[in-house]
Design an enzyme around this catalytic site. Structure first.
Site, mmCIF file in Angstrom:
data_model
loop_
_atom_site.group_PDB
_atom_site.id
_atom_site.type_symbol
_atom_site.label_atom_id
_atom_site.label_comp_id
_atom_site.label_asym_id
_atom_site.label_seq_id
_atom_site.Cartn_x
_atom_site.Cartn_y
_atom_site.Cartn_z
ATOM 1 N N ASN B 153 0.888 -1.240 0.249
ATOM 2 C CA ASN B 153 0.105 -0.095 0.284
ATOM 3 C C ASN B 153 0.649 1.348 0.236
ATOM 4 O O ASN B 153 1.522 0.982 1.053
ATOM 5 C CB ASN B 153 -0.885 0.054 1.140
ATOM 6 C CG ASN B 153 -1.950 -1.362 1.413
ATOM 7 O OD1 ASN B 153 -2.409 -1.513 0.141
ATOM 8 N ND2 ASN B 153 -2.496 -1.173 2.587
ATOM 9 N N HIS B 164 8.116 5.046 5.596
ATOM 10 C CA HIS B 164 8.942 4.159 4.850
ATOM 11 C C HIS B 164 8.652 3.285 3.910
ATOM 12 O O HIS B 164 7.880 2.425 4.418
ATOM 13 C CB HIS B 164 9.542 3.104 6.467
ATOM 14 C CG HIS B 164 11.147 3.084 6.126
ATOM 15 N ND1 HIS B 164 12.078 3.720 6.873
ATOM 16 C CD2 HIS B 164 11.592 1.629 5.791
ATOM 17 C CE1 HIS B 164 13.333 2.548 6.652
ATOM 18 N NE2 HIS B 164 12.974 2.068 6.426
ATOM 19 N N HIS B 166 7.976 -0.254 2.496
ATOM 20 C CA HIS B 166 7.639 -0.933 2.721
ATOM 21 C C HIS B 166 6.798 -1.926 2.211
ATOM 22 O O HIS B 166 5.966 -1.059 1.659
ATOM 23 C CB HIS B 166 7.372 -1.251 4.188
ATOM 24 C CG HIS B 166 6.255 -0.901 5.091
ATOM 25 N ND1 HIS B 166 6.058 0.634 4.884
ATOM 26 C CD2 HIS B 166 4.707 -1.010 5.201
ATOM 27 C CE1 HIS B 166 4.642 0.635 5.170
ATOM 28 N NE2 HIS B 166 4.340 -0.288 5.575
ATOM 29 N N LYS B 314 -10.362 8.191 -8.084
ATOM 30 C CA LYS B 314 -10.951 7.668 -8.137
ATOM 31 C C LYS B 314 -11.892 7.424 -7.514
ATOM 32 O O LYS B 314 -11.616 6.259 -6.393
ATOM 33 C CB LYS B 314 -11.167 7.206 -9.965
ATOM 34 C CG LYS B 314 -12.077 5.784 -9.897
ATOM 35 C CD LYS B 314 -13.314 6.954 -10.469
ATOM 36 C CE LYS B 314 -14.715 5.598 -10.753
ATOM 37 N NZ LYS B 314 -15.690 5.676 -11.253
HETATM 38 O O1 LIG Z 1 -1.589 -3.152 7.733
HETATM 39 P P1 LIG Z 1 -2.639 -1.448 7.402
HETATM 40 O O2 LIG Z 1 -1.477 -1.224 6.630
HETATM 41 O O3 LIG Z 1 -1.712 -0.755 8.682
HETATM 42 O O4 LIG Z 1 -3.011 -1.540 6.840
HETATM 43 C C1 LIG Z 1 -4.041 -1.268 5.839
HETATM 44 O O5 LIG Z 1 -3.894 -2.243 5.146
HETATM 45 C C2 LIG Z 1 -4.238 -3.069 5.168
HETATM 46 C C3 LIG Z 1 -4.543 -4.411 4.459
HETATM 47 O O6 LIG Z 1 -4.517 -3.887 3.431
HETATM 48 C C4 LIG Z 1 -5.800 -2.798 5.484
HETATM 49 O O7 LIG Z 1 -6.712 -3.449 5.990
HETATM 50 C C5 LIG Z 1 -6.526 -1.663 6.537
HETATM 51 O O8 LIG Z 1 -7.563 -0.930 6.417
HETATM 52 C C6 LIG Z 1 -4.692 -0.733 6.157
HETATM 53 O O9 LIG Z 1 -5.601 0.540 6.710
HETATM 54 O O1 LIG Z 2 -21.767 10.612 -9.869
HETATM 55 P P1 LIG Z 2 -21.223 11.385 -9.032
HETATM 56 O O2 LIG Z 2 -21.986 11.955 -8.319
HETATM 57 O O3 LIG Z 2 -20.640 12.808 -10.261
HETATM 58 O O4 LIG Z 2 -19.939 11.004 -9.110
HETATM 59 C C1 LIG Z 2 -19.700 9.499 -8.164
HETATM 60 O O5 LIG Z 2 -20.692 8.842 -8.521
HETATM 61 C C2 LIG Z 2 -20.267 7.525 -9.205
HETATM 62 C C3 LIG Z 2 -21.481 6.875 -9.388
HETATM 63 O O6 LIG Z 2 -21.261 5.756 -7.615
HETATM 64 C C4 LIG Z 2 -18.795 7.431 -9.266
HETATM 65 O O7 LIG Z 2 -18.149 6.585 -10.614
HETATM 66 C C5 LIG Z 2 -17.620 8.194 -9.213
HETATM 67 O O8 LIG Z 2 -16.522 7.999 -9.053
HETATM 68 C C6 LIG Z 2 -18.150 8.922 -7.879
HETATM 69 O O9 LIG Z 2 -17.366 10.353 -8.217
#
Ligand SMILES: O=P(O)(O)O[C@H]1O[C@H](CO)[C@@H](O)[C@H](O)[C@H]1O
Ligand SMILES: O=P(O)(O)O[C@H]1O[C@H](CO)[C@@H](O)[C@H](O)[C@H]1O
EC number: 2.7.7.12
Lengths: 353, 353
Positions: B153, B164, B166, B314
């Protein structure tokens, strides 16, 4: 070996409606949060802004002027993702490169003439008018299209670009992915067990009482056993109802009142205008309107992004995007938080009953 | 009737790897953006911070002190979502309430001793060391677990709570949802067509040249035909490789160099340290390591959240959460933006080749 306790021991749960698994690791709520904190927009919204294209009397992007509406107001989205006419991509030349035609309509529905209200701040009769408008638009667009998706993105965190209370309606010539999954699961369950999946599920939750958030004469709100978002809920009619237009006047009034209660509890939870995406799922329409859709049960999903406070959200990122959904507290714990009986930390506030 | 043009006419595309559809509505990029703008964290990160638990010599949450590592460094996550021992939830008493045991291990891997670098800023030999560490951890945890999910991530927008450089490694006793889907699709394709789905897909993209972002002696990077995230890419070996440990030294060196190129292009696109979640998918391990997994092709997915600029993302919300993924520009247009030849707006900047 230790006795299993859901609130202490990681496990996976199955979502029979959408055919998906979720990893539940409740012990993970203990980890400290050092990540992104969301901006809290406490900016006051003016009740009427002539430059806001959703307000009564305002001019929209396409030059049209809104009427001076005083209830709900439905109009065509000026930047629709789906349009009624689009040429067909034609046949595919390879099984790994498949494209198909998509046709449809995108509408926007304002809930109220004022920009400074949200559904929980509206009166029960005003919410009832929204429900009636949802039923009508389902009927109107459902005459032509097999799927009419009503959804509300509430709050800037959910990509909502306009504070005026509104939802969207996207009707399509195809059954979207998630609709297909729910169609398949409910069909299979019905043929194996002789009853609609979600009707049986609602009955079971009424018996088990572990995940119920609110109940009324005609409706149930619960945190589903397989919830993915921390404070996700499912809103179900008690009776077997396939589509919004089938709801009778008493059910509609009762729905308005239970929605107001749920959304007020949500707002109280973190003392903020609670962000979420919500939407309705009912039996397919169009040519299917006549067909037997007895396996279908109407329902609404509420997917709120917050995890710990008004500014700390759950990120569905790495593991969730690449492997499987993961949650940090159990659906049973969440129920208690929403009901506000168990105050776990200063973040969890008492909800008004 | 008008001739179909993907960049003008909405359509749906099928993802044969994950069995999902995406709605492509390229004309929608024209709509103005008035929604949430992400904070741009231009805060400089110190190269070494003794209070940062990921730094060499720092003390972690559990009291352990990190070694003064000078390459990669792998350790157990102090707040793991998966632990090696957990009691079994026991048999289910109803088909709608299914829970199963989940066991596993969560590790964190630092890429570099310095906090102020990211993969694209590291040298090719330093990235090669990360690839070797990925291969080793897959081998080590794959001896016991059927699935080893490596994921990164990157950026606060993706829930990353520590600057950092990772990644994380979550190994599980179960095949996660998305792994199951990819297993099923590749299995079916192989039995129907006699070749691995992604090997054939890579060949086709090399012929069609419409979505290729980078190619090298051993690797291909492309925007998949069915991409969901605006700037999503897929990284594939040219040869049939099932798992990371099978990569030979030449392929590893070449991977390090193509990763550096891709991530540099990403950083250049919006002149920002480009956020994303990425992860590797290879054939299942554990008891399956010996089994024929000839239908599997190793690959990495890159899922970046940005849409229009360094601060406009997005949102995968309402329609996407309740119905189906939707994208606002075609994969073919994206390729041109990443390559930086076509400057569409001041937001799209020239990438260095
Ligand atoms: O483990 P982290 O970096 O604290 O947490 C992040 O990655 C995880 C794994 O994708 C997610 O479940 C968490 O919601 C996100 O904040
Ligand atoms: O149509 P809006 O409100 O501009 O746009 C929002 O809702 C849409 C439908 O869920 C999404 O595709 C867009 O990414 C979001 O920004």
């Amino acid at each position: 070996a230790a006795t299993f306790r859901a609130s202490e021991h990681q496990h996976i749960r199955y979502n029979p409606l959408q055919d998906e698994w979720v990893l539940v690791s409740a012990h993970r709520m203990k980890r400290p949060w050092q990540g992104q904190v969301e901006p809290q927009l406490l900016k006051t919204v003016p009740r009427h802004d002539p430059l806001n294209p959703l307000c009564p009397g305002a001019t929209r992007a396409n030059g049209e002027v809104n009427p001076h509406y005083d209830g709900t107001f439905l109009f065509d989205n000026d930047f629709p993702a789906l349009q009624p006419d689009a040429p067909d991509p034609g046949p595919s030349d390879h099984p790994l490169f498949r494209a198909e035609a998509a046709r449809g309509v995108c509408k926007v529905m304002c809930f109220h003439p004022w920009s400074d209200v949200t559904l929980p701040l509206m009166s029960v009769p005003e919410i009832r008018a929204v429900i009636d408008a949802w039923a009508s638009v389902t009927e109107e667009l459902g005459a032509q299209y097999p799927w009419v998706q009503i959804f509300e993105n509430k709050g800037a965190m959910m990509g909502c670009s306009n504070p005026h209370p509104h939802c969207q309606v996207w009707a399509s010539s195809f059954l979207p992915d998630i609709a297909q999954r729910e169609e398949r699961s409910q069909q299979t369950y019905h043929s194996q067990h002789g009853k609609p999946l979600l009707l049986e599920y609602g009955h079971q939750e009424l018996l088990r009482k572990e995940r119920l958030v609110l109940t009324s004469e005609h409706w149930i709100v619960l945190v589903p056993f397989w919830a993915v978002w921390p404070f996700q809920t499912l809103l179900l009619p008690r009776r077997h109802v396939r589509r919004l237009p089938e709801l009778n006047p008493a059910e509609r009034d009762d729905l308005a009142s239970i929605m107001k209660k749920l959304l007020t509890k949500y707002d109280n939870l973190f003392e903020t205008s609670f962000p979420y995406s919500m939407g309705w799922h009912g039996a397919p329409t169009g040519l299917k309107t006549g067909a037997t859709c007895d396996h279908w049960q109407l329902h609404a999903h509420y997917y709120p992004p917050l995890l710990r406070s008004a500014t700390v959200r759950k990120f569905m990122v790495g593991y969730e995007m690449l492997a499987q959904a993961q949650r940090d507290l159990t659906p049973e714990q969440v129920r208690t938080h929403i009901l506000g009986r168990h105050i776990r930390s200063p973040h969890f506030l008492t909800g008004s009953q």
